[in-house]
Enzyme design. Sequence first.
Site, PDB file in Angstrom:
ATOM      1  N   HIS A  71      -7.112  -5.578   2.232  1.00 56.36           N
ATOM      2  CA  HIS A  71      -5.939  -5.084   2.955  1.00 56.36           C
ATOM      3  C   HIS A  71      -5.406  -6.208   3.858  1.00 56.36           C
ATOM      4  O   HIS A  71      -6.178  -6.855   4.577  1.00 56.36           O
ATOM      5  CB  HIS A  71      -6.306  -3.926   3.880  1.00 56.36           C
ATOM      6  N   ASN A  81     -12.677  -2.695   3.000  1.00 57.97           N
ATOM      7  CA  ASN A  81     -13.520  -1.507   3.083  1.00 57.97           C
ATOM      8  C   ASN A  81     -14.497  -1.550   1.908  1.00 57.97           C
ATOM      9  O   ASN A  81     -14.076  -1.695   0.758  1.00 57.97           O
ATOM     10  CB  ASN A  81     -12.658  -0.250   3.023  1.00 57.97           C
ATOM     11  N   HIS A 114     -10.538  -4.741  -3.208  1.00 56.20           N
ATOM     12  CA  HIS A 114      -9.202  -5.029  -2.696  1.00 56.20           C
ATOM     13  C   HIS A 114      -9.292  -5.484  -1.246  1.00 56.20           C
ATOM     14  O   HIS A 114     -10.184  -5.080  -0.510  1.00 56.20           O
ATOM     15  CB  HIS A 114      -8.273  -3.815  -2.819  1.00 56.20           C
ATOM     16  N   GLY A 153     -15.644   3.115   4.237  1.00 60.36           N
ATOM     17  CA  GLY A 153     -14.368   3.809   4.100  1.00 60.36           C
ATOM     18  C   GLY A 153     -13.618   3.479   2.824  1.00 60.36           C
ATOM     19  O   GLY A 153     -12.426   3.744   2.716  1.00 60.36           O
ATOM     20  N   GLN A 154     -14.334   2.915   1.828  1.00 59.05           N
ATOM     21  CA  GLN A 154     -13.663   2.572   0.568  1.00 59.05           C
ATOM     22  C   GLN A 154     -13.356   3.849  -0.211  1.00 59.05           C
ATOM     23  O   GLN A 154     -14.234   4.704  -0.378  1.00 59.05           O
ATOM     24  CB  GLN A 154     -14.563   1.651  -0.270  1.00 59.05           C
ATOM     25  N   ASP A 197       0.844  -1.192   0.000  1.00 58.78           N
ATOM     26  CA  ASP A 197       0.000   0.000   0.000  1.00 58.78           C
ATOM     27  C   ASP A 197       0.885   1.251   0.000  1.00 58.78           C
ATOM     28  O   ASP A 197       1.886   1.314   0.712  1.00 58.78           O
ATOM     29  CB  ASP A 197      -0.916  -0.021   1.231  1.00 58.78           C
TER      30      ASP A 197
HETATM   31  P1  DGP Z   1      -9.588   1.843   0.650  1.00 58.64           P
HETATM   32  O1  DGP Z   1      -9.751   3.007   1.575  1.00 58.64           O
HETATM   33  O2  DGP Z   1      -9.941   0.530   1.313  1.00 58.64           O
HETATM   34  O3  DGP Z   1     -10.283   2.054  -0.665  1.00 58.64           O
HETATM   35  O4  DGP Z   1      -8.031   1.756   0.398  1.00 58.64           O
HETATM   36  C1  DGP Z   1      -7.385   2.095  -0.777  1.00 58.64           C
HETATM   37  C2  DGP Z   1      -5.920   1.942  -0.516  1.00 58.64           C
HETATM   38  O5  DGP Z   1      -5.244   2.046  -1.740  1.00 58.64           O
HETATM   39  C3  DGP Z   1      -5.327   3.006   0.409  1.00 58.64           C
HETATM   40  O6  DGP Z   1      -4.834   2.369   1.576  1.00 58.64           O
HETATM   41  C4  DGP Z   1      -4.185   3.607  -0.374  1.00 58.64           C
HETATM   42  C5  DGP Z   1      -3.989   2.636  -1.518  1.00 58.64           C
HETATM   43  N1  DGP Z   1      -3.598   3.255  -2.764  1.00 58.64           N
HETATM   44  C6  DGP Z   1      -4.255   4.238  -3.419  1.00 58.64           C
HETATM   45  N2  DGP Z   1      -3.619   4.560  -4.561  1.00 58.64           N
HETATM   46  C7  DGP Z   1      -2.530   3.746  -4.615  1.00 58.64           C
HETATM   47  C8  DGP Z   1      -1.479   3.603  -5.571  1.00 58.64           C
HETATM   48  O7  DGP Z   1      -1.396   4.282  -6.601  1.00 58.64           O
HETATM   49  N3  DGP Z   1      -0.536   2.664  -5.287  1.00 58.64           N
HETATM   50  C9  DGP Z   1      -0.583   1.894  -4.167  1.00 58.64           C
HETATM   51  N4  DGP Z   1       0.398   0.998  -3.994  1.00 58.64           N
HETATM   52  N5  DGP Z   1      -1.568   1.996  -3.260  1.00 58.64           N
HETATM   53  C10 DGP Z   1      -2.525   2.914  -3.487  1.00 58.64           C
END
Ligand code: DGP
Length: 116
Positions: free
Chosen positions: A104, A89, A102, A95-96, A33
């Site tokens: 986590h 999420n 995806h 909180g998505q 992340d």
């Molecule tokens: P959520 O809140 O569950 O939708 O989490 C989305 C997650 O995605 C957040 O923890 C940050 C991650 N994220 C967003 N953009 C990018 C990206 O461009 N690269 C990576 N590696 N992670 C990302």
Amino acid sequence: MSPNTETIFSKIIRKEIPANIVYEDDLALAFTDVNPQAPVHILVIPKKPIVSLATAEPEDTALLGHLLLTVQKVAAAAGLENGYRVVMNTGADGGQTVYYLHIHILGRRPMSWPPG
Ligand code: DGP
């Protein structure tokens, strides 16, 4: 395929933007992340575009199982033998922020309950 499944994660799957990919197979991809909330914070995504758990279909049953077993494999490879938290999420109240399904994986720190 719904057009709103075209997100930053679709670009990561196509290797159009860089990511620290830690696992890949025909159905799934796992990468760290960009905004880690724990010393280990990995995202597991399907290659099939699905907006969220709320929009997954019965035909995705095997894929969802594969993603969970991918979580198991990735967590073991990351050395999370003491345990880890798995979070999906889902939707605005969940909180998505990225509307591409995806999972986590958070690890290597104690987790509290209830989550924020
Ligand atoms: P959520 O809140 O569950 O939708 O989490 C989305 C997650 O995605 C957040 O923890 C940050 C991650 N994220 C967003 N953009 C990018 C990206 O461009 N690269 C990576 N590696 N992670 C990302």
